[in-house]
Write a protein that holds these residues in place. Structure first.
Motif, PDB file in Angstrom:
ATOM      1  N   GLY A 140      42.008  23.389  38.735  1.00  0.00           N
ATOM      2  CA  GLY A 140      42.024  22.493  39.871  1.00  0.00           C
ATOM      3  C   GLY A 140      40.671  22.034  40.354  1.00  0.00           C
ATOM      4  N   SER A 141      39.590  22.742  40.032  1.00  0.00           N
ATOM      5  CA  SER A 141      38.274  22.378  40.547  1.00  0.00           C
ATOM      6  C   SER A 141      37.629  21.273  39.728  1.00  0.00           C
ATOM      7  CB  SER A 141      37.349  23.600  40.556  1.00  0.00           C
ATOM      8  OG  SER A 141      37.609  24.433  41.650  1.00  0.00           O
ATOM      9  N   VAL A 142      36.760  20.517  40.386  1.00  0.00           N
ATOM     10  CA  VAL A 142      35.932  19.551  39.679  1.00  0.00           C
ATOM     11  C   VAL A 142      34.475  19.995  39.682  1.00  0.00           C
ATOM     12  CG1 VAL A 142      37.503  17.651  40.164  1.00  0.00           C
ATOM     13  CG2 VAL A 142      35.598  18.070  41.722  1.00  0.00           C
ATOM     14  N   ALA A 143      34.224  21.201  40.189  1.00  0.00           N
ATOM     15  CA  ALA A 143      32.906  21.830  40.123  1.00  0.00           C
ATOM     16  C   ALA A 143      33.137  23.328  40.064  1.00  0.00           C
ATOM     17  CB  ALA A 143      32.048  21.462  41.330  1.00  0.00           C
ATOM     18  N   ALA A 144      32.277  24.033  39.362  1.00  0.00           N
ATOM     19  CA  ALA A 144      32.450  25.474  39.207  1.00  0.00           C
ATOM     20  C   ALA A 144      31.965  26.217  40.452  1.00  0.00           C
ATOM     21  CB  ALA A 144      31.676  25.969  37.990  1.00  0.00           C
ATOM     22  N   PRO A 145      32.581  27.370  40.758  1.00  0.00           N
ATOM     23  CA  PRO A 145      32.006  28.285  41.754  1.00  0.00           C
ATOM     24  C   PRO A 145      30.865  29.042  41.077  1.00  0.00           C
ATOM     25  CG  PRO A 145      34.051  29.201  40.886  1.00  0.00           C
ATOM     26  CD  PRO A 145      33.847  27.868  40.196  1.00  0.00           C
ATOM     27  N   THR A 146      29.676  28.458  41.120  1.00  0.00           N
ATOM     28  CA  THR A 146      28.614  28.817  40.173  1.00  0.00           C
ATOM     29  C   THR A 146      28.034  30.209  40.376  1.00  0.00           C
ATOM     30  OG1 THR A 146      27.020  27.643  41.570  1.00  0.00           O
ATOM     31  CG2 THR A 146      27.980  26.427  39.726  1.00  0.00           C
ATOM     32  N   ALA A 147      28.204  30.821  41.532  1.00  0.00           N
ATOM     33  CA  ALA A 147      27.719  32.195  41.687  1.00  0.00           C
ATOM     34  C   ALA A 147      28.414  33.128  40.716  1.00  0.00           C
ATOM     35  CB  ALA A 147      27.940  32.674  43.120  1.00  0.00           C
ATOM     36  N   GLY A 148      29.639  32.802  40.332  1.00  0.00           N
ATOM     37  CA  GLY A 148      30.393  33.639  39.418  1.00  0.00           C
ATOM     38  C   GLY A 148      29.996  33.483  37.968  1.00  0.00           C
ATOM     39  N   LEU A 149      29.169  32.476  37.645  1.00  0.00           N
ATOM     40  CA  LEU A 149      28.806  32.232  36.249  1.00  0.00           C
ATOM     41  C   LEU A 149      27.975  33.360  35.663  1.00  0.00           C
ATOM     42  CD1 LEU A 149      27.941  28.406  36.296  1.00  0.00           C
ATOM     43  CD2 LEU A 149      30.098  29.505  35.647  1.00  0.00           C
ATOM     44  N   HIS A 150      27.372  34.202  36.512  1.00  0.00           N
ATOM     45  CA  HIS A 150      26.516  35.285  36.031  1.00  0.00           C
ATOM     46  C   HIS A 150      27.311  36.506  35.575  1.00  0.00           C
ATOM     47  CE1 HIS A 150      23.067  33.169  37.830  1.00  0.00           C
ATOM     48  NE2 HIS A 150      23.912  32.908  38.830  1.00  0.00           N
ATOM     49  N   PHE A 151      28.559  36.610  35.997  1.00  0.00           N
ATOM     50  CA  PHE A 151      29.337  37.809  35.698  1.00  0.00           C
ATOM     51  C   PHE A 151      29.748  37.843  34.231  1.00  0.00           C
ATOM     52  CE2 PHE A 151      29.662  37.898  40.251  1.00  0.00           C
ATOM     53  CZ  PHE A 151      29.761  39.246  40.560  1.00  0.00           C
ATOM     54  N   THR A 152      29.714  39.045  33.671  1.00  0.00           N
ATOM     55  CA  THR A 152      30.224  39.325  32.331  1.00  0.00           C
ATOM     56  C   THR A 152      31.279  40.407  32.470  1.00  0.00           C
ATOM     57  OG1 THR A 152      28.573  41.041  31.963  1.00  0.00           O
ATOM     58  CG2 THR A 152      27.990  38.797  31.273  1.00  0.00           C
ATOM     59  N   PRO A 153      32.135  40.559  31.458  1.00  0.00           N
ATOM     60  CA  PRO A 153      33.084  41.676  31.520  1.00  0.00           C
ATOM     61  C   PRO A 153      32.393  43.024  31.715  1.00  0.00           C
ATOM     62  CG  PRO A 153      33.734  40.129  29.816  1.00  0.00           C
ATOM     63  CD  PRO A 153      32.390  39.676  30.308  1.00  0.00           C
ATOM     64  N   ALA A 154      31.204  43.192  31.133  1.00  0.00           N
ATOM     65  CA  ALA A 154      30.481  44.460  31.274  1.00  0.00           C
ATOM     66  C   ALA A 154      30.061  44.708  32.714  1.00  0.00           C
ATOM     67  CB  ALA A 154      29.265  44.470  30.356  1.00  0.00           C
ATOM     68  N   VAL A 155      29.581  43.657  33.398  1.00  0.00           N
ATOM     69  CA  VAL A 155      29.186  43.817  34.800  1.00  0.00           C
ATOM     70  C   VAL A 155      30.403  44.149  35.656  1.00  0.00           C
ATOM     71  CG1 VAL A 155      28.302  42.590  36.830  1.00  0.00           C
ATOM     72  CG2 VAL A 155      27.124  42.383  34.644  1.00  0.00           C
ATOM     73  N   LEU A 156      31.505  43.455  35.432  1.00  0.00           N
ATOM     74  CA  LEU A 156      32.719  43.726  36.208  1.00  0.00           C
ATOM     75  C   LEU A 156      33.230  45.142  35.953  1.00  0.00           C
ATOM     76  CD1 LEU A 156      34.489  40.285  35.762  1.00  0.00           C
ATOM     77  CD2 LEU A 156      33.643  41.229  37.915  1.00  0.00           C
ATOM     78  N   ASP A 157      33.164  45.584  34.696  1.00  0.00           N
ATOM     79  CA  ASP A 157      33.598  46.950  34.385  1.00  0.00           C
ATOM     80  C   ASP A 157      32.715  47.973  35.091  1.00  0.00           C
ATOM     81  OD1 ASP A 157      35.643  46.036  32.796  1.00  0.00           O
ATOM     82  OD2 ASP A 157      34.568  46.331  30.900  1.00  0.00           O
ATOM     83  N   ALA A 158      31.417  47.704  35.153  1.00  0.00           N
ATOM     84  CA  ALA A 158      30.489  48.629  35.812  1.00  0.00           C
ATOM     85  C   ALA A 158      30.732  48.671  37.321  1.00  0.00           C
ATOM     86  CB  ALA A 158      29.045  48.223  35.506  1.00  0.00           C
ATOM     87  N   VAL A 159      31.076  47.528  37.913  1.00  0.00           N
ATOM     88  CA  VAL A 159      31.404  47.500  39.341  1.00  0.00           C
ATOM     89  C   VAL A 159      32.641  48.364  39.606  1.00  0.00           C
ATOM     90  CG1 VAL A 159      32.257  46.017  41.207  1.00  0.00           C
ATOM     91  CG2 VAL A 159      30.338  45.256  39.795  1.00  0.00           C
ATOM     92  N   ARG A 160      33.664  48.191  38.804  1.00  0.00           N
ATOM     93  CA  ARG A 160      34.905  48.949  38.997  1.00  0.00           C
ATOM     94  C   ARG A 160      34.708  50.433  38.700  1.00  0.00           C
ATOM     95  NH1 ARG A 160      37.239  44.176  35.655  1.00  0.00           N
ATOM     96  NH2 ARG A 160      37.738  42.659  37.283  1.00  0.00           N
ATOM     97  N   ALA A 161      33.811  50.745  37.754  1.00  0.00           N
ATOM     98  CA  ALA A 161      33.544  52.145  37.426  1.00  0.00           C
ATOM     99  C   ALA A 161      32.926  52.887  38.610  1.00  0.00           C
ATOM    100  CB  ALA A 161      32.627  52.233  36.207  1.00  0.00           C
ATOM    101  N   LYS A 162      32.286  52.163  39.519  1.00  0.00           N
ATOM    102  CA  LYS A 162      31.738  52.774  40.738  1.00  0.00           C
ATOM    103  C   LYS A 162      32.810  53.005  41.798  1.00  0.00           C
ATOM    104  CE  LYS A 162      27.923  51.896  42.703  1.00  0.00           C
ATOM    105  NZ  LYS A 162      26.769  51.291  43.414  1.00  0.00           N
ATOM    106  N   GLY A 163      34.036  52.564  41.496  1.00  0.00           N
ATOM    107  CA  GLY A 163      35.096  52.686  42.480  1.00  0.00           C
ATOM    108  C   GLY A 163      35.154  51.527  43.446  1.00  0.00           C
TER     109      GLY A 163
END
Length: 409
Positions: free
Chosen positions: A198-221
């Motif tokens: 639906g967007s015509v522009a990206a929510p660009t702050a999220g472009l830096h995330f990788t699956p590894a970063v997200l996994d590390a965030v969740r691993a901290k609880g």
């Protein structure tokens, strides 16, 4: 406060951004970008891969899962004139998902490039789809501000409008990149968790995330949650007036699950929003709740957040009280998701009710996004941006990132 807020001078939110500091392309590895961490006037320099270690244990992370559509199409008239149609938001059906699933016709609000060459008549694009010749027609309708209603129709009911855009459209990268869209942008200009088209522009702050970063965030609880705000082209609209009161914010459509509202209501964790779109969505929830506080029987249209709603004489509700009002409303209408619209503007003088930290990129001079950042850090935006400029941070959509903590956190 209202008078002072409306009289904010946009020239006070200007800075010199050399063209060479604008990142024209992303880094090959998303999380190798720089991360500026700001809290109470102190600044540290990290890489984005280190974000999990910079987040305290008592937070939740909230991201915008919208997905950018290939919203720009080019038609050629018999005279040879090229007309660009840039789809902004659906009008009929008004729901993004339903409009993208339409199989015969739909109507959108669009920007039209070279509009003077297209006064009347239908434009047509003929293309091949699975060995069949398909014709897409566009008819221009009434004007609304800078945009026009455009009626699209096509002669093959087996094709949805979203498929047409994927086939014929072009990904609309930001105009300040001053380059054509490349094939790589179809991947790099989407977050790894983008889902809802639906967007015509990206929510660009999220472009830096990788699956590894997200996994590390969740691993901290640390819990991670998603919401949806479909980003419109108005995000690139410059503030042309001398004071902010003459700037008109665009409407953005939001969708938030009951599960997230329940977390915001019952979980005491502080909220870190990924990007200004997530900030505006979360803060809009509070003002939707205020509308319900004033009128528990409010219709969905009455819940749309108007631009200056936060700056009036508003009652004070806690986050939990506000979110409970939203849960009660969802119970009343029998829904598991809050769908609404917002035109909220967040400028110095705004009081944050929902968000404690922001992951965000570095924004354009004289922009409403820069005013939002100033409001969040108590006016200390110059310290942050001077540091970023002095330490070779890359700016704007494909640039580097920051983790900012609210001035009173």
């Amino acid at each position: 406060m209202m008078l002072d807020t409306r009289n904010i001078r946009i020239e006070d939110y200007d800075y010199t951004l050399p063209d060479e500091r604008i990142a024209k392309f992303p880094l090959a590895q998303r999380d190798s970008s720089q991360l500026l961490v700001y809290k109470s006037g102190d600044i540290e320099r990290h890489t984005f891969a280190e974000l999990p270690s910079q987040l305290p244990d008592d937070v939740m992370l909230v991201s915008n899962n919208t997905r950018v559509i290939q919203a720009r199409m080019h038609f050629r008239k018999a005279t040879g004139a090229v007309i660009e149609i840039f789809c902004l938001e659906p009008l009929a059906p008004v729901d993004y998902a339903l409009s993208l699933q339409s199989t015969h016709s739909c109507r959108w609000l669009c920007l039209i490039g070279n509009a003077k060459k297209w006064k009347e008549g239908a434009l047509q694009l003929v293309f091949d789809h699975g060995g069949r010749e398909v014709t897409l027609s566009a008819v221009r309708g009434v004007q609304h501000g800078d945009g026009f209603e455009v009626e699209f129709s096509w002669n093959d009911d087996s094709i949805a409008f979203g498929e047409l855009l994927e086939t014929l459209g072009e990904l609309p990268i930001p105009p300040y990149l001053n380059r054509a869209t490349e094939e790589s942008d179809k991947t790099t200009y989407q977050t790894v968790y983008s889902k809802v088209e639906g967007s015509v522009a990206a929510p660009t702050a999220g472009l830096h995330f990788t699956p590894a970063v997200l996994d590390a965030v969740r691993a901290k609880g640390i819990p991670t949650h998603e919401l949806t705000l479909h980003v419109g082209a108005g995000i690139f609209k410059p503030v042309k007036s001398d004071t902010i009161d003459m700037h008109e914010m665009h409407t953005e459509y939001i969708s938030v699950s009951r599960a997230l509202i329940e977390q915001l209501c019952h979980c005491p964790r502080r909220v870190v929003a990924v990007g200004t779109t997530s900030v505006r969505t979360l803060e809009s929830l509070y003002y939707i709740a205020l509308s319900l506080y004033r009128n528990p029987q409010a219709s969905p249209e009455e819940l749309h957040v108007q631009q200056w709603a936060p700056y009036g004489d508003n009652p004070e509700l806690s986050r939990a009280e506000a979110m409970q009002l939203l849960l009660d409303y969802l119970d009343r209408i029998g829904a598991d998701r809050l769908v609404s619209a917002t035109r909220i503007i967040i400028v110095p003088g705004y009081r944050f009710h929902m968000v404690d930290g922001i992951v965000t990129n570095f924004h354009q001079p004289r922009s409403t996004l820069l005013l939002l950042i100033s409001a969040f850090v108590g006016g200390d935006w110059h310290t942050i941006y001077d540091y970023a400029l002095a330490h070779d941070f890359r700016f704007l959509s494909y640039g580097d990132s920051s983790l900012l903590w609210r001035v009173d956190c």
